[in-house]
Design a protein around this motif. Structure first.
Motif, PDB file in Angstrom:
ATOM      1  N   THR A  70      -8.553  -1.556   2.101  1.00  0.00           N
ATOM      2  CA  THR A  70      -8.651  -0.579   1.017  1.00  0.00           C
ATOM      3  C   THR A  70      -8.042   0.748   1.449  1.00  0.00           C
ATOM      4  O   THR A  70      -8.270   1.217   2.572  1.00  0.00           O
ATOM      5  N   TRP A 129       2.298   1.930  -3.363  1.00  0.00           N
ATOM      6  CA  TRP A 129       1.307   2.518  -4.268  1.00  0.00           C
ATOM      7  C   TRP A 129       1.126   4.007  -3.968  1.00  0.00           C
ATOM      8  O   TRP A 129       1.083   4.839  -4.884  1.00  0.00           O
ATOM      9  N   THR A 159      -8.959   8.507  -5.311  1.00  0.00           N
ATOM     10  CA  THR A 159      -8.879   7.172  -5.908  1.00  0.00           C
ATOM     11  C   THR A 159      -8.695   6.143  -4.807  1.00  0.00           C
ATOM     12  O   THR A 159      -8.324   6.483  -3.683  1.00  0.00           O
ATOM     13  N   SER A 160      -8.957   4.884  -5.131  1.00  0.00           N
ATOM     14  CA  SER A 160      -8.884   3.816  -4.134  1.00  0.00           C
ATOM     15  C   SER A 160      -8.219   2.583  -4.736  1.00  0.00           C
ATOM     16  O   SER A 160      -8.312   2.333  -5.945  1.00  0.00           O
ATOM     17  N   ARG A 161      -7.593   1.808  -3.855  1.00  0.00           N
ATOM     18  CA  ARG A 161      -7.038   0.523  -4.274  1.00  0.00           C
ATOM     19  C   ARG A 161      -7.031  -0.411  -3.066  1.00  0.00           C
ATOM     20  O   ARG A 161      -6.796   0.032  -1.936  1.00  0.00           O
ATOM     21  N   THR A 162      -7.279  -1.685  -3.314  1.00  0.00           N
ATOM     22  CA  THR A 162      -7.357  -2.672  -2.240  1.00  0.00           C
ATOM     23  C   THR A 162      -6.153  -3.603  -2.293  1.00  0.00           C
ATOM     24  O   THR A 162      -5.713  -4.021  -3.366  1.00  0.00           O
ATOM     25  N   PHE A 163      -5.639  -3.938  -1.105  1.00  0.00           N
ATOM     26  CA  PHE A 163      -4.437  -4.755  -0.974  1.00  0.00           C
ATOM     27  C   PHE A 163      -4.759  -5.992  -0.138  1.00  0.00           C
ATOM     28  O   PHE A 163      -5.488  -5.924   0.851  1.00  0.00           O
ATOM     29  N   HIS A 223      -7.674   4.782   0.375  1.00  0.00           N
ATOM     30  CA  HIS A 223      -8.312   5.858  -0.391  1.00  0.00           C
ATOM     31  C   HIS A 223      -7.413   7.084  -0.313  1.00  0.00           C
ATOM     32  O   HIS A 223      -7.001   7.483   0.780  1.00  0.00           O
ATOM     33  N   ALA A 254       0.830  -1.209   0.000  1.00  0.00           N
ATOM     34  CA  ALA A 254       0.000   0.000   0.000  1.00  0.00           C
ATOM     35  C   ALA A 254       0.864   1.257   0.000  1.00  0.00           C
ATOM     36  O   ALA A 254       0.590   2.218  -0.735  1.00  0.00           O
TER      37      ALA A 254
END
Length: 300
Positions: A290, A47, A222-226, A292, A44
């Protein structure tokens, strides 16, 4: 959405009911969990680094014992890192960890209540990381606005909120009624709702994190899940984490579960029972968190 009140980050508050959390008492568990989840947090942070590659100041809001604070110091070797929390004993652990890891020369702590205490930061943050701490503030929108106010121009907020509930066991474990973890998830949701309602100044808020980030003036939400995927058979640290998690659920959710599920939990927690978490070969850890992000406007 996963809320998981057993996270490595938090806000130290004063709610007085069964949802009380003694953060200092949980210090060892918080450290063990954050260390176990370190691969997820590293991914995370990498990123987030694509959005803010060279921050001068990283602020970890609700840092707890500082495991993630130190991971952020590793990810951003040119940054000064400040761990912010309301618990003095946890911040002492954070300082000790930074010292052990050779990070003390660029690591500081700030013991304040959130979010008002962020005004005590000496400089605005280039990266403000809040790992599952915002949901411990009664007014999450106001808390997020306070985070945004402490950003330097072009600075980034990174919220770790939501994801999926952690899984440790198959649906049918051969004892009790199948689907225990789904019922534990439902109890967790009920517990979380009570915890939120008991917070000072609690305000209901739809958990649309992108909209909330945009609503407090941040851009490029924006969002991303790890994922953390530790398959069976797990190592000693993962097994200990599973046992500690189920023990705290047994303590916290006693009046939210039926007698059959409580009996199953007691069996799972009995170290002398071969079908317990202490001995089962099918224990695993599968979790998704997640992140954000939103960015403050640059100068000009």
């Amino acid at each position: 959405m996963a809320h998981d009140h057993q996270h490595g980050h938090h806000h130290h508050g004063d709610h007085q009911n069964r949802t009380d959390i003694d953060w200092a008492d949980m210090a060892e568990h918080l450290e063990e969990q954050a260390e176990l989840f370190a691969p997820l947090y590293r991914k995370a942070a990498a990123w987030v680094a694509t959005q803010q590659p060279e921050p001068g100041l990283v602020v970890d809001v609700g840092s707890g014992p500082g495991v993630v604070s130190c991971l952020l110091a590793d990810e951003f070797p040119g940054a000064r890192v400040v761990a912010v929390d309301g618990s003095g004993p946890l911040l002492e652990r954070a300082r000790d960890r930074a010292e052990r890891l050779g990070l003390a020369d660029r690591f500081g702590t700030l013991e304040v209540e959130l979010p008002s205490g962020l005004a005590d930061l000496e400089y605005p943050a280039d990266l403000l990381w809040a790992g599952r701490s915002l949901h411990h503030l009664g007014d999450q929108r106001a808390g997020l606005a306070a985070f945004a106010e402490r950003l330097a121009p072009g600075g980034v907020v990174a919220l770790v909120e939501g994801g999926l509930p952690a899984r440790f066991l198959p649906r049918d474990i051969g004892i009790g009624r199948p689907g225990l973890q789904s019922r534990l998830d439902a109890a967790e949701e009920a517990w979380f709702g009570e915890m939120r309602a008991a917070l000072p100044g609690s305000v209901g808020e739809a958990e649309d994190w992108a909209a909330l980030l945009t609503g407090v003036g941040l851009r490029h939400a924006t969002s991303r899940t790890f994922l953390l995927d530790l398959p069976a058979p797990v190592g000693e640290a993962a097994r200990a984490y599973a046992v500690a998690t189920f023990r705290r659920r047994r303590e916290s959710f006693e009046d939210l579960l039926d007698a059959g599920d409580l009996a199953t939990l007691d069996q799972l927690l009995d170290p002398d029972d071969k079908s317990s978490l202490h001995h089962r070969p099918d224990v695993f850890v599968l979790a998704a968190h997640t992140v954000h992000t939103g960015q403050a406007r640059p100068v000009g």
